[in-house]
Write an enzyme that holds these catalytic residues in place. Structure first.
Site, PDB file in Angstrom:
ATOM      1  N   GLY A  19       0.809  -0.880   0.086  1.00 58.83           N
ATOM      2  CA  GLY A  19      -0.180  -0.127   0.024  1.00 58.83           C
ATOM      3  C   GLY A  19       0.599   1.374  -0.082  1.00 58.83           C
ATOM      4  O   GLY A  19       1.969   1.048  -0.055  1.00 58.83           O
ATOM      5  N   GLY A  20       0.639   2.488   0.178  1.00 57.66           N
ATOM      6  CA  GLY A  20       1.141   3.816  -0.224  1.00 57.66           C
ATOM      7  C   GLY A  20       2.308   3.852   1.143  1.00 57.66           C
ATOM      8  O   GLY A  20       3.345   3.990   0.493  1.00 57.66           O
ATOM      9  N   ALA A  21       2.328   3.495   2.317  1.00 59.25           N
ATOM     10  CA  ALA A  21       3.579   3.175   3.267  1.00 59.25           C
ATOM     11  C   ALA A  21       4.536   2.373   3.087  1.00 59.25           C
ATOM     12  O   ALA A  21       5.893   2.655   2.708  1.00 59.25           O
ATOM     13  CB  ALA A  21       3.303   2.733   4.449  1.00 59.25           C
ATOM     14  N   GLY A  22       4.525   1.700   2.755  1.00 61.92           N
ATOM     15  CA  GLY A  22       5.114   0.032   1.930  1.00 61.92           C
ATOM     16  C   GLY A  22       6.057   0.525   0.488  1.00 61.92           C
ATOM     17  O   GLY A  22       6.851   0.487   0.109  1.00 61.92           O
ATOM     18  N   HIS A 247     -15.369   5.807  13.053  1.00 61.56           N
ATOM     19  CA  HIS A 247     -16.616   7.378  12.476  1.00 61.56           C
ATOM     20  C   HIS A 247     -17.817   6.949  12.586  1.00 61.56           C
ATOM     21  O   HIS A 247     -18.433   5.194  12.187  1.00 61.56           O
ATOM     22  CB  HIS A 247     -16.498   7.416  11.149  1.00 61.56           C
ATOM     23  CG  HIS A 247     -16.099   8.254  10.318  1.00 61.56           C
ATOM     24  ND1 HIS A 247     -17.644   8.420   9.702  1.00 61.56           N
ATOM     25  CD2 HIS A 247     -15.601   9.141   9.791  1.00 61.56           C
ATOM     26  CE1 HIS A 247     -17.549   9.866   9.728  1.00 61.56           C
ATOM     27  NE2 HIS A 247     -16.490  10.033   9.437  1.00 61.56           N
ATOM     28  N   GLU A 260     -18.199  13.672   7.088  1.00 58.09           N
ATOM     29  CA  GLU A 260     -18.372  14.495   8.209  1.00 58.09           C
ATOM     30  C   GLU A 260     -18.957  15.952   6.876  1.00 58.09           C
ATOM     31  O   GLU A 260     -20.193  16.642   8.001  1.00 58.09           O
ATOM     32  CB  GLU A 260     -17.921  15.168   8.540  1.00 58.09           C
ATOM     33  CG  GLU A 260     -17.424  14.749  10.232  1.00 58.09           C
ATOM     34  CD  GLU A 260     -15.886  14.347   9.971  1.00 58.09           C
ATOM     35  OE1 GLU A 260     -15.795  13.452  11.257  1.00 58.09           O
ATOM     36  OE2 GLU A 260     -14.930  14.730   9.587  1.00 58.09           O
ATOM     37  N   GLU A 391      -0.117   2.540   8.902  1.00 56.63           N
ATOM     38  CA  GLU A 391      -1.491   1.831   9.576  1.00 56.63           C
ATOM     39  C   GLU A 391      -1.554   0.902  10.314  1.00 56.63           C
ATOM     40  O   GLU A 391      -1.127   0.322  11.822  1.00 56.63           O
ATOM     41  CB  GLU A 391      -2.693   1.781   9.480  1.00 56.63           C
ATOM     42  CG  GLU A 391      -4.034   1.763  10.351  1.00 56.63           C
ATOM     43  CD  GLU A 391      -5.985   1.289   9.521  1.00 56.63           C
ATOM     44  OE1 GLU A 391      -5.528   1.662   8.692  1.00 56.63           O
ATOM     45  OE2 GLU A 391      -6.037   1.173   9.998  1.00 56.63           O
TER      46      GLU A 391
END
Lengths: 596, 242
Positions: A19-22, A247, A260, A391
């Site tokens: 994902g994004g972090a990896g 949420h 929101e 995460e």
């Protein structure tokens, strides 16, 4: 049945999760050290399918050219939002690196939305302010309502350019060590049904969250807490697992986030009797009160029997009423979310009430790391060669409550820091693996395939998800948490009685779900035990029997669980360097009240 | 609230260990607001745990759950039972995998070759135009972005490639071409000519039959054919110039 190793492969850097972090981590290494052999494992069909791609809102970062915003304001908002549980050295490091990351992404082709002058557009987001709470800050850059997808697509392109190798639809089942040093992982390749050992000079955990542990979640199907299992099995701790964000307005059923914005444009929450109940809970702020407060208000209504039950969704909900809003609001301000209601629950928000309920959204806790993303073995010591980002990690940028747009910022900055640090390992030799390579994995999977019994994966999983939602969800109380811990152990025992219908290895979805169930059970046990242990309320963790924050618990918890259900807990102090260094705004970084 | 439907699902199955292919029928009672992915899960839980299918986000953002339903490629997570009954005028659905790569098991397709076609067209900036790099962001007016922004919404679900008359054999496919066209139109990209020469090469736009099937099935409602047409137009323009 004898399962065996199909092959052993070697690389310089092994990334578990794409994902994004990896991928940010991989991109950093490939840019700084071209030619590095990077292998990334992803459970999904392709990195573009990762959970990061679903992030909508934006990416917080302070533009140094901004005449009013300052990094110290962003640090303060993050600290306050965290309910004084974020580590301040991490907060400072990430916030100060933010804008460089935006430029990095922009220069590599991310399609950020622009203002009329062609500059990066910015918008406001809940909890982000200037001058320590004085007014909303224009701090979030974004790509329409698909910022996460923009990041993923950009990173995917960059690592392709750098020559990464992906192993798709595969999962890491065990971390491999060379003495104390992490030196690779066992990987099960779903499509071929092969077990592969991958040796590496450095390993990065980037496996996302564990949202599937709850019945209604905004998370992807594959977010089953595999990282938490890998960590505890390797004797490593998990930090603050009880810090879970709900949420308030997930679309009931699919759990899709209803932004929101619905409340800010004037949507009214109503119970079964169509009463506008927020007046009771927050007479002044009503629907615009903070996320956790609104989530608790909705849960209270449901618990008092004022929820609505629809058999198809098999869980109670309340309504958000948008019928009174003028046509142009529906058309111009909430078209995307309105289309979600139409598409996923067949409701016309202009004419009908829309079903929503609190949904699991984000896990602030995870595998503990320092500010370089190095995994901690205990409060002082790191595991050589092992990193965790995104995460799945807990460097504790978010403390006990994450602000919107801060997760994307965290995952790209921490990805970069971990990549920079990992470079130090890449110059050395490939460490030799010790022990019987993959033996734990083979035993586990052989047991899954051979067990005879009456229990079913789907049944146990759904019981677990319902239990977690009821007893370890928005409201938590001693008795319920104790029951949860007992029942999770019972479900673990039931899981041992599951017989699979499909017995061969290639693309065996049942086998994968069986393994994921064990990871969900481990994650649930850690969350429930953490919540039972923390006898106070802060951020996303709310104890009805201890509704206030307790100064005795101003520290992180490290949970170790080498044997299922046997949890050992250690404390780790919260880093308060911004406060302790006594800079010009130091007093803002003390144990302040979280009031909005 | 919603009605209940008597549904028959005929699912094309494949077992890699025996190489057997067959159609299996499942009958189930389902509420109108359940989605096809919910029905797959329901089949796994109540009737047959062995049925394999793919999904990830399950809210139309990742494209993992693309299948053909009564011949039409679509996202299983987006199709509500009530809408499916309305769309096809029948309570019986024949479900088969999308046709852009080999089937691994049941409804799960190996996307490696399909994604390989997208990746061969380099979905990144190949050569950055000189512009303040390292000091600040590029400036791009919103009007300038308009020409390609819609195409960046593509999630590579391969519904368009499945519907495409040319098939994947010698053709890069509509979504791959569109991904390359995004960078052709991106003012930050300098390698425009190089990209167009590939798009106009042996596996490029010449295979397109202009049926517009790609645009018609796109779950994100992107006019995919428009971007393929832009690639063709660039070729025509070049011919005229030479």
């Amino acid at each position: 049945m004898k399962l065996r190793l199909s092959k052993t492969i070697s690389c310089d850097l092994l990334i578990l999760g794409a994902g994004g972090a990896g991928l940010r981590c991989a991109a950093e290494v490939l840019e700084k050290r071209p030619g590095t052999k990077v292998v990334a494992i992803t459970k999904v069909a392709h990195p573009q399918k990762s959970h990061t791609s679903t992030a909508q809102g934006g990416l917080a970062a302070v533009d140094p050219k901004d005449p009013v915003d300052k990094p110290v304001y962003h640090m303060f908002d993050t600290w306050k939002g965290s309910d004084c549980m974020a580590d301040q050295n991490v907060v400072r490091k990430i916030v100060e690196a933010g804008w460089d990351e935006i430029l990095w992404l922009e220069n590599r082709g991310m399609h950020f939305s622009r203002d009329m002058d062609g500059r990066l557009a910015k918008r406001t987001f809940g909890g982000h302010t200037i001058n320590f709470g004085e007014a909303s800050a224009y701090r979030a850059v974004f790509e329409a309502d698909r910022t996460g997808k923009g990041i993923m697509d950009t990173l995917w392109g960059e690592v392709l350019r750098g020559g990464i190798s992906f192993i798709h639809q595969s999962m890491a089942t065990e971390l491999l060590f060379s003495g104390e040093r992490c030196a690779g992982a066992m990987v099960f390749c779903q499509k071929s049904g092969e077990f592969v050992a991958i040796k590496a000079k450095a390993v990065v955990l980037a496996m996302g969250g564990c949202g599937q542990v709850f019945k209604v979640t905004t998370n992807c199907r594959q977010n089953t807490g595999d990282h938490l299992s890998l960590a505890v099995q390797a004797g490593l701790p998990v930090m603050d697992p009880e810090a879970v964000q709900f949420h308030p307005t997930g679309i009931v059923g699919p759990g899709i986030l209803a932004s929101e914005t619905l409340r800010s444009v004037g949507g009214i929450l109503r119970n079964r009797d169509l009463e506008a109940f927020m007046e009771k809970y927050a007479p002044k702020m009503r629907e615009l009160a903070p996320r956790d407060l609104v989530a608790r208000a909705i849960e209270t209504e449901i618990r008092e029997g004022k929820g609505v039950f629809n058999q198809d969704h098999s869980i109670e909900h309340v309504w958000i009423d948008l019928r009174h809003l003028p046509e142009h609001v529906h058309r111009t301000q909430i078209p995307e979310v309105a289309s979600f209601f139409k598409k996923f629950v067949n409701v016309d928000s202009r004419k009908e009430l829309c079903p929503i309920r609190p949904s699991n959204h984000y896990h602030m806790g995870g595998v503990p790391t320092n500010s370089d993303g190095e995994v901690l073995r205990d409060p002082q010591k790191t595991v050589p060669g092992l990193f965790a980002v995104g995460e799945c990690a807990c460097a504790s940028f978010h403390g006990f409550n994450r602000l919107g747009t801060n997760s994307l910022l965290e995952l790209i900055t921490m990805g970069r820091f971990a990549g920079q640090k990992a470079l130090e390992y890449l110059e050395g030799e490939l460490p030799e693996l010790c022990g019987d390579i993959g033996e734990n994995t083979f035993q586990t999977f052989a047991a899954y395939l051979q067990t005879k019994g009456q229990a079913k994966v789907g049944d146990v999983r759904e019981k677990l998800r319902a239990l977690m939602t009821e007893k370890v969800g928005v409201f938590r109380v001693e008795g319920g948490l104790r029951e949860a811990v007992t029942q999770i152990a019972e479900l673990k025992a039931q899981a041992m009685e599951i017989a699979l219908v499909t017995r061969d290895l290639a693309m065996n979805q049942e086998l994968v779900e069986r393994w994921e169930l064990d990871n969900l059970l481990t994650s649930a046990m850690l969350i429930a035990t953490g919540a039972l242990h923390r006898k106070d309320s802060r951020g996303g963790h709310f104890r009805e029997d201890y509704p206030q924050r307790s100064p005795d618990l101003d520290s992180h918890s490290l949970l170790y669980m080498e044997e299922f259900g046997k949890v050992k807990i250690e404390k780790k102090p919260v880093d308060m360097s911004l406060f302790n260094e006594g800079g010009p705004h130091a007093e803002k970084f003390g144990m302040i009240e979280r009031k909005y | 609230m919603s009605d209940s439907y008597e549904i028959t699902m005929k699912i094309l199955r494949y077992d890699p260990s025996t190489k057997k292919r067959w159609t299996q029928q499942y009958r189930l009672q389902a509420g109108g607001i359940l989605r096809l992915t919910d029905l797959f899960r329901k089949i796994n839980m109540e009737q047959d745990p062995s049925l394999a299918w793919n999904s990830s986000c399950e809210h139309g953002q990742c494209g993992s759950c693309a299948v053909k339903v009564n011949g039409k490629p679509l996202l299983a997570c987006e199709l509500l039972v009530a809408n499916a009954v309305k769309l096809f005028g029948i309570n019986q659905f024949f479900i088969e995998p999308i046709s852009v790569g080999p089937v691994v098991r049941d409804l799960i397709v190996d996307l490696e070759p399909a994604y390989g076609r997208v990746e061969s067209l380099k979905p990144y900036i190949m050569k950055r135009k000189e512009n303040l790099y390292g000091t600040a962001e590029y400036r791009i007016a919103p009007q300038e972005m308009e020409s390609y922004l819609e195409a960046t919404r593509c999630i590579n679900c391969f519904c368009c490639a499945t519907a495409c008359m040319s098939g994947p054999k010698n053709f890069l496919g509509p979504n791959a071409i569109m991904a390359s066209m995004v960078r052709v139109l991106d003012p930050r990209e300098a390698a425009t000519e190089q990209r167009l020469s590939v798009l106009h090469g042996p596996e490029g736009v010449r295979h397109c039959h202009t049926s517009r099937a790609c645009s018609q099935v796109c779950p994100k409602e992107i006019d995919v054919a428009h971007y393929v047409a832009l690639a063709k137009a660039a070729q025509t323009k070049k011919h005229r110039e030479t």
